[in-house]
Design an enzyme around this catalytic site. Structure first.
Site, short mmCIF file in Angstrom:
data_model
loop_
_atom_site.label_atom_id
_atom_site.label_comp_id
_atom_site.label_asym_id
_atom_site.label_seq_id
_atom_site.Cartn_x
_atom_site.Cartn_y
_atom_site.Cartn_z
N HIS A 165 -37.15 -21.07 -4.55
CA HIS A 165 -37.86 -22.32 -4.81
C HIS A 165 -38.04 -23.12 -3.52
CE1 HIS A 165 -37.96 -26.50 -6.84
NE2 HIS A 165 -39.15 -25.97 -6.90
N GLU A 222 -41.12 -21.89 -1.84
CA GLU A 222 -42.36 -22.36 -2.47
C GLU A 222 -42.81 -23.68 -1.85
OE1 GLU A 222 -43.68 -24.82 -6.25
OE2 GLU A 222 -42.22 -23.25 -6.76
N HIS A 223 -41.86 -24.56 -1.58
CA HIS A 223 -42.18 -25.85 -0.96
C HIS A 223 -42.52 -25.68 0.52
CE1 HIS A 223 -40.72 -28.98 -3.97
NE2 HIS A 223 -40.49 -27.83 -4.58
N GLU A 251 -36.63 -33.46 -7.46
CA GLU A 251 -37.28 -32.68 -8.52
C GLU A 251 -36.25 -32.23 -9.56
OE1 GLU A 251 -40.05 -28.63 -9.01
OE2 GLU A 251 -39.40 -29.30 -7.01
#
Length: 442
Positions: A70, A73-74, A150
């Protein structure tokens, strides 16, 4: 009508003309390095969606790397040697396009929807991101804070919390039971070196699938992909082959074998509850029977859960069933959101409906209605280039085959009432977990 495509069997380089449906043409090529390119050309469409699918998800993280998938992804949107983060954003804004990414438990996808004339730009930008992310230390620390925010946002949503805790309750210590985004502890702990190592190990030609649908020319896209990957410095070995698809064999290490109950205390007005168990893998032959079972039990306003719990008794606003399939494993659950004092009653009703289905099966009318519901949903769900692109990527990475709409409809229509009853009996016999999220006392 198109034909069935055994994607796993195709290993040669060069484009292969495969199936067509509704005037569309689907083609697949394996490039040097083992990169796979799939396209669905949709006549008359002036837009296109392209996605770079990397065959790595949260289940692939090893100790010390949890949360890295993850994180990447950022970070891939934060710049390359050729582009800053602002350059990437402006490239799509300047043409009215959309770009985003999604991390899953088994794959990560970076995608964009643009006009067909701007597809080359989208391929260049996404290819640059995938091959040449800088992973700047300062940017990484900034994104560490963003990801923690998040996760905090997710923890404030009881609906998200109950689904994440349910997966953990059923799958235990199995990698599929971990949250996709990581935990606050893992995000705070993972060092940049681990994220970089994760990137270099998994972002490779043999793990990459480029899928595009809409106004796209296959041969032109293949050439563009080859050029951008070469410019990114990837080793495109002509003898390399795609990484093997994830095994279909059932994996049970860490999966709980006993019933589990978990209560998560949150000061909210409504309680959320899921009761369920392990389900079917993504490639299980019974997956089409599962779609019918799901439609009858909790797939719409005419479903048994909705009619019994909401319409007849007024005990909940939202109630449904769901099934998630992964490599070798799956989840199956029944959900409801209701007043905390009614949680036990609603849970008993959901279980009773599953057991009634297991004992008595479904009626001919329910079978006919669910097949019609699923058929319509399947066709309507493929009306845009984004959904068609996703279908190509998942077929290559998850299923190992691409079925035409007509063949998928035929498989749904082939499901019998006995198939559904037998599957319901199997699910009802498995160890059952219950997860509740709400303002419960000690």
């Amino acid at each position: 009508m198109g034909q069935h495509l055994p994607l796993v069997a195709a290993g040669s380089t060069g484009a292969e003309l495969t199936a067509g449906q509704e005037g569309a043409t689907i083609r697949r090529s394996v490039l040097p390095g083992g990169v796979r390119v799939l396209t669905e050309q949709m006549p008359g469409l002036r837009s296109a969606t392209v996605g770079a699918w990397v065959g790595v998800g949260s289940r692939d993280e090893t100790d010390g790397h949890h949360g890295s998938t993850h994180f990447l992804e950022h970070l891939l949107f934060k710049g390359t040697p050729r582009r800053s983060a602002l350059d990437i954003a402006e490239a799509f804004d300047a043409v009215g396009g959309e770009a985003n990414a999604a991390t899953g438990k088994e794959h990560t996808c970076y995608y964009a929807r643009v006009l067909d004339d701007d597809l080359a730009m989208a391929v260049d930008v996404i290819g640059d991101m995938v091959t040449s992310a800088r992973l700047d230390p300062d940017e990484l620390e900034t994104e560490r804070g963003v990801i923690l925010e998040e996760i905090a946002m997710t923890e404030d949503d009881p609906g998200e919390v109950v689904h994440e805790r349910f997966a953990a309750a059923v799958l235990g210590s199995h990698p599929l039971g971990r949250p996709i985004g990581g935990t606050p502890e893992s995000i705070r702990a993972v060092p940049r070196d681990a994220v970089v190592e994760h990137y270099r190990w998994h972002y490779r030609p043999e793990t990459l699938v480029v899928a595009a649908a809409g106004g796209v020319d296959h041969d032109v896209l293949v050439k563009q992909v080859g050029e951008v990957l070469a410019e990114g410095g990837w080793d495109l070995d002509p003898d390399a082959v795609p990484r093997e698809r994830r095994s279909d064999a059932a994996e049970s290490d860490g999966v709980r074998t006993e019933p589990t109950e978990l209560t998560v205390r949150r000061q909210v007005e409504q309680a959320n509850v899921i009761v369920g168990t392990t389900g079917l893998s993504a490639t299980d032959d019974r997956r089409f029977a599962m779609t019918v079972l799901n439609a009858v039990l909790g797939g719409g306003m005419s479903s048994r859960l909705f009619q019994e719990i909401r319409e007849r008794r007024g005990l909940a606003y939202a109630t449904y069933s769901f099934a998630q399939g992964h490599g070798g494993l799956g989840l199956f659950g029944l959900y409801a959101g209701c007043t905390p004092a009614r949680v036990d009653d609603v849970t008993e009703l959901m279980v009773a409906e599953l057991e009634r289905l297991a004992d008595g099966g479904i009626t001919d009318a329910e079978l006919e209605r669910s097949v019609g519901q699923l058929s319509g949903g399947l066709v309507l769900g493929l009306e845009d280039s984004g959904s068609r692109m996703s279908r190509l990527g998942k077929a290559e990475l998850v299923l190992g085959e691409l079925t035409t709409v007509d063949e998928s409809l035929a498989r749904i229509r082939a499901v019998t009432a006995d198939d559904v009853r037998e599957l319901a009996a199997d699910l009802a016999s498995r160890p059952r977990s219950i997860v509740r999220v709400g303002p419960f006392g000690e």
